[in-house]
Design a protein around this motif. Structure first.
Motif, short mmCIF file in Angstrom:
data_model
loop_
_atom_site.label_atom_id
_atom_site.label_comp_id
_atom_site.label_asym_id
_atom_site.label_seq_id
_atom_site.Cartn_x
_atom_site.Cartn_y
_atom_site.Cartn_z
N MET A 163 54.84 12.20 49.45
CA MET A 163 56.23 12.50 48.62
C MET A 163 56.56 14.04 48.74
SD MET A 163 57.89 9.93 47.57
CE MET A 163 58.75 10.38 46.07
N ARG A 164 55.33 14.72 48.52
CA ARG A 164 55.26 16.12 48.63
C ARG A 164 55.67 16.65 49.86
NH1 ARG A 164 52.83 20.28 50.33
NH2 ARG A 164 51.18 19.49 51.29
N LEU A 165 55.22 16.23 51.11
CA LEU A 165 55.62 16.46 52.18
C LEU A 165 57.18 15.94 52.62
CD1 LEU A 165 52.28 15.88 54.14
CD2 LEU A 165 53.35 18.22 53.72
N LEU A 166 57.55 14.99 52.42
CA LEU A 166 58.72 14.59 52.81
C LEU A 166 59.86 15.40 51.92
CD1 LEU A 166 58.56 10.72 52.79
CD2 LEU A 166 58.91 12.25 54.66
N ALA A 167 59.41 15.74 50.64
CA ALA A 167 60.42 16.67 50.03
C ALA A 167 60.66 18.00 50.71
CB ALA A 167 60.16 16.95 48.45
N LYS A 168 59.77 18.53 51.20
CA LYS A 168 59.51 19.85 51.85
C LYS A 168 60.22 19.66 53.21
CE LYS A 168 56.20 23.27 53.51
NZ LYS A 168 54.68 23.55 53.28
N THR A 169 60.21 18.33 54.00
CA THR A 169 61.04 18.12 55.17
C THR A 169 62.26 17.95 54.83
OG1 THR A 169 58.92 16.87 55.81
CG2 THR A 169 61.04 16.52 57.01
N LYS A 170 62.85 17.39 53.60
CA LYS A 170 64.11 17.17 53.21
C LYS A 170 64.96 18.53 52.92
CE LYS A 170 67.11 15.31 49.79
NZ LYS A 170 67.23 14.36 48.43
N ALA A 171 63.90 19.35 52.23
CA ALA A 171 64.56 20.98 52.01
C ALA A 171 64.81 21.41 53.47
CB ALA A 171 63.52 21.60 50.99
N SER A 172 63.81 21.38 54.15
CA SER A 172 63.95 22.04 55.57
C SER A 172 65.19 21.56 56.50
CB SER A 172 62.56 21.84 56.51
OG SER A 172 62.68 22.57 57.61
N ALA A 173 65.34 20.32 56.34
CA ALA A 173 66.49 19.61 57.17
C ALA A 173 67.68 20.22 56.39
CB ALA A 173 66.33 18.34 57.11
N GLN A 174 67.93 20.12 54.91
CA GLN A 174 68.95 20.80 54.37
C GLN A 174 69.37 21.89 54.58
OE1 GLN A 174 67.96 19.40 50.38
NE2 GLN A 174 69.47 17.78 50.53
N LYS A 175 68.30 22.96 54.70
CA LYS A 175 68.50 24.42 54.93
C LYS A 175 69.15 24.57 56.54
CE LYS A 175 65.73 28.71 54.72
NZ LYS A 175 64.34 29.05 54.81
N SER A 176 68.38 23.70 57.43
CA SER A 176 68.81 23.92 58.84
C SER A 176 70.33 23.40 58.75
CB SER A 176 68.03 22.99 59.57
OG SER A 176 68.53 23.01 60.75
N ALA A 177 70.74 22.36 58.18
CA ALA A 177 72.08 21.76 58.17
C ALA A 177 73.05 22.81 57.64
CB ALA A 177 72.10 20.58 57.49
N GLY A 178 72.75 23.53 56.54
CA GLY A 178 73.51 24.60 55.91
C GLY A 178 73.47 25.88 56.70
N ARG A 179 72.65 26.25 57.53
CA ARG A 179 72.89 27.18 58.60
C ARG A 179 73.81 26.93 59.61
NH1 ARG A 179 67.11 27.70 57.95
NH2 ARG A 179 66.80 26.57 59.86
N ARG A 180 73.50 25.43 60.15
CA ARG A 180 74.69 25.20 61.20
C ARG A 180 75.87 25.13 60.85
NH1 ARG A 180 77.06 20.74 62.52
NH2 ARG A 180 75.89 19.44 60.98
N ARG A 181 76.20 24.83 59.40
CA ARG A 181 77.89 24.68 58.75
C ARG A 181 78.29 26.25 58.70
NH1 ARG A 181 75.66 21.36 54.93
NH2 ARG A 181 75.27 19.27 55.84
N ALA A 182 77.13 27.01 58.51
CA ALA A 182 77.90 28.42 58.03
C ALA A 182 78.23 29.24 59.03
CB ALA A 182 76.45 29.21 57.50
#
Length: 163
Positions: free
Chosen positions: A144-163
């Motif tokens: 759960m901890r690692l998947l939360a970290k993975t989710k945050a990383s993916a969201q951050k990357s998606a946000g950079r791509r949209r910016a």
């Protein structure tokens, strides 16, 4: 037939660690989802999308608009409309016009729909526990901890791509 993860391991020089991680996650998701789909169909003659729709509505006793359900399920309004039609016909859902906006339809589980969903949900919970039975509570917390970290990383990357 080989799954994607096995194919990647056979030629590791062609794949970055992140790709192998992605394939492992995808393989796990596909395996578990396939098992749940099969059990729902075999035990209750219901599809996973119908189960998911009923799960969303079980959390909203006053009902939800089709648009809200679409957003929560991350599918198009058209996909939801077909599911709703079938569940209204079977007596599991009630559909009415919104009191505040006559253009909007509100759907909710009927008494039958809620009772049948809760029976399915209880078995579903047991199936999920069975599928993860070989993991210790510590394993589950770490995943759960690692998947939360993975989710945050993916969201951050998606946000950079949209910016």
């Amino acid at each position: 037939m080989l799954d994607s993860e096995t194919k990647a391991v056979e030629t590791p020089e062609d794949h970055a660690e992140e790709l192998r991680l992605w394939l492992r996650m995808l393989t796990c998701t596909t395996l578990i989802e396939g098992e749940v789909r099969g059990r729902l169909r075999q035990r209750f003659d219901v599809t996973l999308p119908r189960f998911d729709l009923m799960a969303q509505l079980d959390k909203a006793p006053d009902g939800m608009t089709l648009s809200d359900v679409s957003k929560r399920m991350m599918v198009s309004n058209g996909n939801v409309t077909g599911l709703v039609e079938r569940l209204v016909e079977s007596g599991h859902l009630d559909r009415r016009t919104s009191e505040t906006d006559r253009r909007v339809q509100v759907i909710r589980l009927t008494k039958l729909g809620r009772a049948e969903f809760r029976r399915m949900a209880a078995e579903h919970e047991t199936w999920i526990a069975d599928l993860f039975a070989d993991l210790t509570p510590k394993d589950v917390r770490e995943l759960m901890r690692l998947l939360a970290k993975t989710k945050a990383s993916a969201q951050k990357s998606a946000g950079r791509r949209r910016a």
